[in-house]
Design a protein around this motif. Structure first.
Motif, PDB file in Angstrom:
ATOM      1  N   GLY A   1       0.593  -1.276   0.006  1.00  8.44           N
ATOM      2  CA  GLY A   1      -0.174  -0.264   0.282  1.00  8.44           C
ATOM      3  C   GLY A   1       0.562   1.293   0.058  1.00  8.44           C
ATOM      4  O   GLY A   1       0.315   2.333  -0.375  1.00  8.44           O
ATOM      5  N   ASN A   2       2.107   0.978   0.427  1.00  6.78           N
ATOM      6  CA  ASN A   2       2.984   2.459   0.524  1.00  6.78           C
ATOM      7  C   ASN A   2       3.760   2.385  -0.932  1.00  6.78           C
ATOM      8  O   ASN A   2       4.582   3.354  -0.842  1.00  6.78           O
ATOM      9  CB  ASN A   2       3.778   2.406   1.538  1.00  6.78           C
ATOM     10  N   GLU A   3       3.502   1.623  -1.820  1.00  4.04           N
ATOM     11  CA  GLU A   3       4.131   1.627  -3.087  1.00  4.04           C
ATOM     12  C   GLU A   3       3.424   2.153  -4.155  1.00  4.04           C
ATOM     13  O   GLU A   3       2.590   1.513  -4.773  1.00  4.04           O
ATOM     14  CB  GLU A   3       4.775   0.326  -3.506  1.00  4.04           C
ATOM     15  N   THR A   4       3.292   3.497  -4.389  1.00  2.00           N
ATOM     16  CA  THR A   4       2.263   4.100  -5.046  1.00  2.00           C
ATOM     17  C   THR A   4       2.593   4.693  -6.466  1.00  2.00           C
ATOM     18  O   THR A   4       1.952   5.062  -7.226  1.00  2.00           O
ATOM     19  CB  THR A   4       1.723   5.443  -4.401  1.00  2.00           C
ATOM     20  N   CYS A   5       3.763   4.320  -6.832  1.00  2.00           N
ATOM     21  CA  CYS A   5       4.276   4.767  -8.216  1.00  2.00           C
ATOM     22  C   CYS A   5       3.441   4.162  -9.338  1.00  2.00           C
ATOM     23  O   CYS A   5       2.969   4.704 -10.415  1.00  2.00           O
ATOM     24  CB  CYS A   5       5.834   4.301  -8.328  1.00  2.00           C
ATOM     25  N   GLY A   6       3.245   2.877  -9.278  1.00  2.00           N
ATOM     26  CA  GLY A   6       2.188   2.173 -10.219  1.00  2.00           C
ATOM     27  C   GLY A   6       0.976   2.736 -10.392  1.00  2.00           C
ATOM     28  O   GLY A   6       0.299   3.027 -11.240  1.00  2.00           O
ATOM     29  N   THR A   7       0.458   3.204  -8.962  1.00  2.00           N
ATOM     30  CA  THR A   7      -1.005   3.934  -8.980  1.00  2.00           C
ATOM     31  C   THR A   7      -0.871   4.823  -9.767  1.00  2.00           C
ATOM     32  O   THR A   7      -1.819   5.243 -10.513  1.00  2.00           O
ATOM     33  CB  THR A   7      -1.429   4.090  -7.538  1.00  2.00           C
ATOM     34  N   VAL A   8      -0.097   5.894  -9.697  1.00  2.26           N
ATOM     35  CA  VAL A   8       0.131   7.053 -10.235  1.00  2.26           C
ATOM     36  C   VAL A   8       0.047   7.074 -11.800  1.00  2.26           C
ATOM     37  O   VAL A   8      -0.492   7.690 -12.330  1.00  2.26           O
ATOM     38  CB  VAL A   8       1.187   8.068  -9.706  1.00  2.26           C
ATOM     39  N   ALA A   9       0.923   6.059 -12.117  1.00  2.00           N
ATOM     40  CA  ALA A   9       1.344   5.871 -13.659  1.00  2.00           C
ATOM     41  C   ALA A   9      -0.156   5.297 -14.347  1.00  2.00           C
ATOM     42  O   ALA A   9      -0.286   5.761 -15.514  1.00  2.00           O
ATOM     43  CB  ALA A   9       2.367   4.970 -13.693  1.00  2.00           C
ATOM     44  N   MET A  10      -1.043   4.477 -13.619  1.00  2.00           N
ATOM     45  CA  MET A  10      -2.025   3.666 -14.110  1.00  2.00           C
ATOM     46  C   MET A  10      -2.902   4.895 -14.211  1.00  2.00           C
ATOM     47  O   MET A  10      -4.022   5.140 -15.265  1.00  2.00           O
ATOM     48  CB  MET A  10      -2.279   2.539 -13.412  1.00  2.00           C
ATOM     49  N   ARG A  11      -3.144   5.690 -13.194  1.00  2.00           N
ATOM     50  CA  ARG A  11      -4.015   6.721 -13.402  1.00  2.00           C
ATOM     51  C   ARG A  11      -3.847   7.679 -14.574  1.00  2.00           C
ATOM     52  O   ARG A  11      -4.867   8.255 -15.363  1.00  2.00           O
ATOM     53  CB  ARG A  11      -4.143   7.557 -12.015  1.00  2.00           C
ATOM     54  N   ARG A  12      -2.738   7.994 -14.807  1.00  2.00           N
ATOM     55  CA  ARG A  12      -2.199   8.933 -15.919  1.00  2.00           C
ATOM     56  C   ARG A  12      -2.629   8.080 -17.235  1.00  2.00           C
ATOM     57  O   ARG A  12      -3.237   8.746 -18.095  1.00  2.00           O
ATOM     58  CB  ARG A  12      -0.783   9.133 -15.895  1.00  2.00           C
ATOM     59  N   LEU A  13      -2.288   6.848 -17.369  1.00  2.00           N
ATOM     60  CA  LEU A  13      -2.666   6.061 -18.521  1.00  2.00           C
ATOM     61  C   LEU A  13      -4.303   5.984 -18.738  1.00  2.00           C
ATOM     62  O   LEU A  13      -4.764   5.867 -19.942  1.00  2.00           O
ATOM     63  CB  LEU A  13      -2.285   4.790 -18.467  1.00  2.00           C
ATOM     64  N   ILE A  14      -5.068   5.682 -17.619  1.00  2.00           N
ATOM     65  CA  ILE A  14      -6.265   5.678 -17.681  1.00  2.00           C
ATOM     66  C   ILE A  14      -7.093   6.843 -18.291  1.00  2.00           C
ATOM     67  O   ILE A  14      -7.802   7.049 -19.092  1.00  2.00           O
ATOM     68  CB  ILE A  14      -7.045   5.441 -16.335  1.00  2.00           C
ATOM     69  N   GLU A  15      -6.398   8.200 -18.112  1.00  2.00           N
ATOM     70  CA  GLU A  15      -6.890   9.358 -18.545  1.00  2.00           C
ATOM     71  C   GLU A  15      -6.733   9.410 -19.968  1.00  2.00           C
ATOM     72  O   GLU A  15      -7.506   9.829 -20.958  1.00  2.00           O
ATOM     73  CB  GLU A  15      -6.197  10.385 -17.917  1.00  2.00           C
ATOM     74  N   GLU A  16      -5.292   9.028 -20.489  1.00  2.00           N
ATOM     75  CA  GLU A  16      -4.945   9.067 -21.815  1.00  2.00           C
ATOM     76  C   GLU A  16      -5.854   8.104 -22.548  1.00  2.00           C
ATOM     77  O   GLU A  16      -6.258   8.180 -23.732  1.00  2.00           O
ATOM     78  CB  GLU A  16      -3.641   8.638 -22.048  1.00  2.00           C
ATOM     79  N   LEU A  17      -6.285   7.082 -22.131  1.00  2.00           N
ATOM     80  CA  LEU A  17      -7.009   5.811 -22.828  1.00  2.00           C
ATOM     81  C   LEU A  17      -8.332   6.439 -22.921  1.00  2.00           C
ATOM     82  O   LEU A  17      -9.217   6.128 -23.923  1.00  2.00           O
ATOM     83  CB  LEU A  17      -7.080   4.524 -22.029  1.00  2.00           C
ATOM     84  N   GLY A  18      -8.954   7.052 -21.845  1.00  2.00           N
ATOM     85  CA  GLY A  18     -10.358   7.637 -21.869  1.00  2.00           C
ATOM     86  C   GLY A  18     -10.723   8.878 -22.768  1.00  2.00           C
ATOM     87  O   GLY A  18     -11.584   8.760 -23.206  1.00  2.00           O
ATOM     88  N   SER A  19      -9.407   9.400 -22.913  1.00  2.00           N
ATOM     89  CA  SER A  19      -9.472  10.596 -23.727  1.00  2.00           C
ATOM     90  C   SER A  19      -9.153  10.432 -25.187  1.00  2.00           C
ATOM     91  O   SER A  19      -9.475  11.263 -26.207  1.00  2.00           O
ATOM     92  CB  SER A  19      -8.514  11.656 -23.495  1.00  2.00           C
ATOM     93  N   GLY A  20      -8.764   9.250 -25.552  1.00  2.00           N
ATOM     94  CA  GLY A  20      -8.692   8.815 -26.908  1.00  2.00           C
ATOM     95  C   GLY A  20      -7.131   9.220 -27.511  1.00  2.00           C
ATOM     96  O   GLY A  20      -6.585   9.034 -28.375  1.00  2.00           O
TER      97      GLY A  20
END
Length: 316
Positions: free
Chosen positions: A24-43
């Motif tokens: 739970g204290n290793e959040t780099c992947g969380t941040v990276a995936m949220r960025r990717l989800i935005e890019e995928l959602g926006s096209g």
């Protein structure tokens, strides 16, 4: 509740799953995936083949607490159970079938002390009983294209040796319910993925809180997508001069007053006979051979991994 984001291409291709915040204290992947989800959602980014499954927070309880575990380490004894006893058992019962439905796993982590990012791969092809495997070439091809130069292997074999040492010093009467004396307690997400016929890489993206770690995680996902052909992008080249290391030994912390001789960081070179730590009572812990300190954890709990040692190796 575990949030899962899935993106399906319209052409056949590999099925990739990415995990973040297994600790739970290793959040780099969380941040990276949220960025990717935005890019995928926006096209801005488009999955054209296969499928991509993103699990930004694999361990919600530990993540909410901002700590490594909920009730225990999710990345140990990772397998389904008929009678779940704790938070991590229940998570494993959800994630195990999800992993088994994919071909490739990228598990994004970070580590305690400063150091260079690195990838952990599995064993060479073998028919043994501990971790039989037949896709070492495919796994290696992915590891050297994630954007890091250091590749580490030998996890399960080294962990099993450590378990044998724990058994030797633990009286039979004290072993009941003690998971850390089971060789398969070393099975985490990537080991489980291989047991289900897939390939998997643990990517250690840097120190907890390192501002560059989310970028390492993001680039690794993008590289994996291009390498596997899930996006229409130029496939990344292999690292031209990777450094290979083999884990050879795990040393447990035996007392809360066991201390390191100095503030170690992962992959600090050590010479045979060099003092790595001092046991409660004054006994020195020495390097048995020339090599490198890996995963030094000054806050390790008693009876668990304090640090690992590794040596330079060759590609398998």
């Amino acid at each position: 509740m575990i949030q899962v984001h899935q993106f399906l291409g319209l052409k056949p291709g590999p099925r990739l799953i990415v995990l973040g915040a297994v600790h739970g204290n290793e959040t780099c992947g969380t941040v990276a995936m949220r960025r990717l989800i935005e890019e995928l959602g926006s096209g801005k980014l488009h999955i054209s083949a296969g499928s991509l499954t993103l699990v930004p927070v694999a361990n919600p309880l530990a993540f909410a607490r901002g700590q490594r575990v909920g009730d225990r380490n999710l990345n140990r004894n990772f397998r389904p159970t008929l009678h779940p006893q704790d938070n991590e058992d229940r998570i494993a019962n959800v994630l195990c079938p999800l992993l088994a439905s994919h071909d490739v796993l990228l598990d994004l982590h970070s580590f305690h002390t400063a150091g260079e990012p690195f990838a952990m791969r599995g064993p060479g092809n073998n028919c043994g009983t501990l971790e039989p495997f037949s896709l070492a070439n495919e796994e290696h091809a992915l590891a050297v294209r994630l954007g890091v130069r250091r590749i580490v292997d030998g996890w399960m074999a080294t962990y099993a040796t450590g378990v044998a040492e724990r058994l030797a010093r633990t009286p039979p009467a004290n072993r009941a319910g003690l998971l850390s004396v089971d060789p398969f307690y070393g099975m985490g997400t990537t080991e489980y993925m291989r047991s289900q016929g897939g390939i998997s890489i643990t990517l250690e993206c840097g120190q907890h809180g390192d501002a560059s770690a989310p970028e390492v995680a993001y680039q690794a996902i993008r590289n994996a997508l291009a390498h596997l052909g899930l996006i229409k992008d130029t496939a990344p080249p292999a690292c031209p001069e990777p450094e290979y290391l083999l884990l050879t030994q795990v040393v447990d912390r035996m007392h809360t007053e066991d201390t390191f001789a100095r503030p170690w960081t992962s992959f600090t070179p050590v010479s045979r006979g060099e003092v790595i730590g001092v046991r409660f009572g004054g006994g020195a812990v020495l390097a048995e051979q020339d090599g490198f300190v890996v995963f030094p954890n000054p806050h390790a709990t008693v009876g668990n991994e304090w640090f690992y040692l590794a040596q330079l190796s060759k590609p398998t």
